[in-house]
Design a protein around this motif. Structure first.
Motif, mmCIF file in Angstrom:
data_model
loop_
_atom_site.group_PDB
_atom_site.id
_atom_site.type_symbol
_atom_site.label_atom_id
_atom_site.label_comp_id
_atom_site.label_asym_id
_atom_site.label_seq_id
_atom_site.Cartn_x
_atom_site.Cartn_y
_atom_site.Cartn_z
ATOM 1 N N ASP A 109 0.945 -1.248 -0.021
ATOM 2 C CA ASP A 109 0.095 -0.143 -0.072
ATOM 3 C C ASP A 109 0.835 1.377 -0.080
ATOM 4 O O ASP A 109 0.706 2.206 -0.706
ATOM 5 C CB ASP A 109 -0.899 0.126 1.417
ATOM 6 N N SER A 113 1.098 4.002 -3.252
ATOM 7 C CA SER A 113 1.111 5.482 -2.775
ATOM 8 C C SER A 113 2.264 6.465 -3.105
ATOM 9 O O SER A 113 2.186 7.538 -3.774
ATOM 10 C CB SER A 113 0.079 5.822 -1.702
ATOM 11 N N LYS A 114 3.181 5.822 -2.744
ATOM 12 C CA LYS A 114 4.474 6.795 -2.875
ATOM 13 C C LYS A 114 5.496 6.550 -3.733
ATOM 14 O O LYS A 114 6.323 7.054 -3.958
ATOM 15 C CB LYS A 114 5.052 6.823 -1.174
#
Length: 154
Positions: A109, A113-114
């Motif tokens: 996750d 996202s990053k």
């Protein structure tokens, strides 16, 4: 009598310490202590393996304490998070082998996202391209994985 496999496990852990797989000497010590603990847990008191593990545990603690006394000041932190070494990437690779499915899901996750360029998904598997993880994200993930490992060893 000292069993060669015990020494081999400690040497492997020491090589990991020297190559930067462990973030701190204490992480190294936790794994070495686990070797002795397992040898005593899974062997009968009084057996050669149990006795050897007890002696080696005492020997290790005595010498590890001496090393910690000689230890210089606090470990210098990396000032530029944009720079990561091969050692940082190897450390991450080794850390993930100790993580639960839930913890791995959290890492995925974070990556999605990053650092989305580091995640490749198909129907049945997710592949993480370690070399594509952005430096600051890799450092964050190493810290998270090390925390998970430490929590499990308590």
């Amino acid at each position: 009598y000292i069993f060669p496999w015990m020494i081999d496990l400690v040497r492997a852990n020491q090589q990991n310490l020297n190559s930067g797989v462990y973030g701190t000497p204490e992480e190294f010590a936790q794994d070495v202590r686990l070797v002795w603990k397992n040898a005593q847990t899974y062997n009968l008191p009084g057996s050669q393996i149990y006795k050897a593990a007890s002696k080696l545990a005492k020997f290790f603690e005595k010498h590890f304490a001496k090393l910690n006394k000689k230890k210089p000041g606090p470990k210098r932190r990396r000032t530029d998070p944009k720079e990561v070494s091969r050692t940082d990437r190897v450390k991450f690779s080794n850390h993930v082998t100790y993580l639960s499915s839930e913890e791995l899901g959290h890492i995925v996750d974070i990556l999605k996202s990053k650092s989305p360029g580091a995640v490749n998904e198909d129907k049945n598997e997710i592949e993480i391209e370690i070399n594509n993880i952005e430096a600051s994200v890799l450092l964050e993930l190493n810290q998270y994985a090390a925390q998970c490992k430490r929590a499990r060893n308590k």
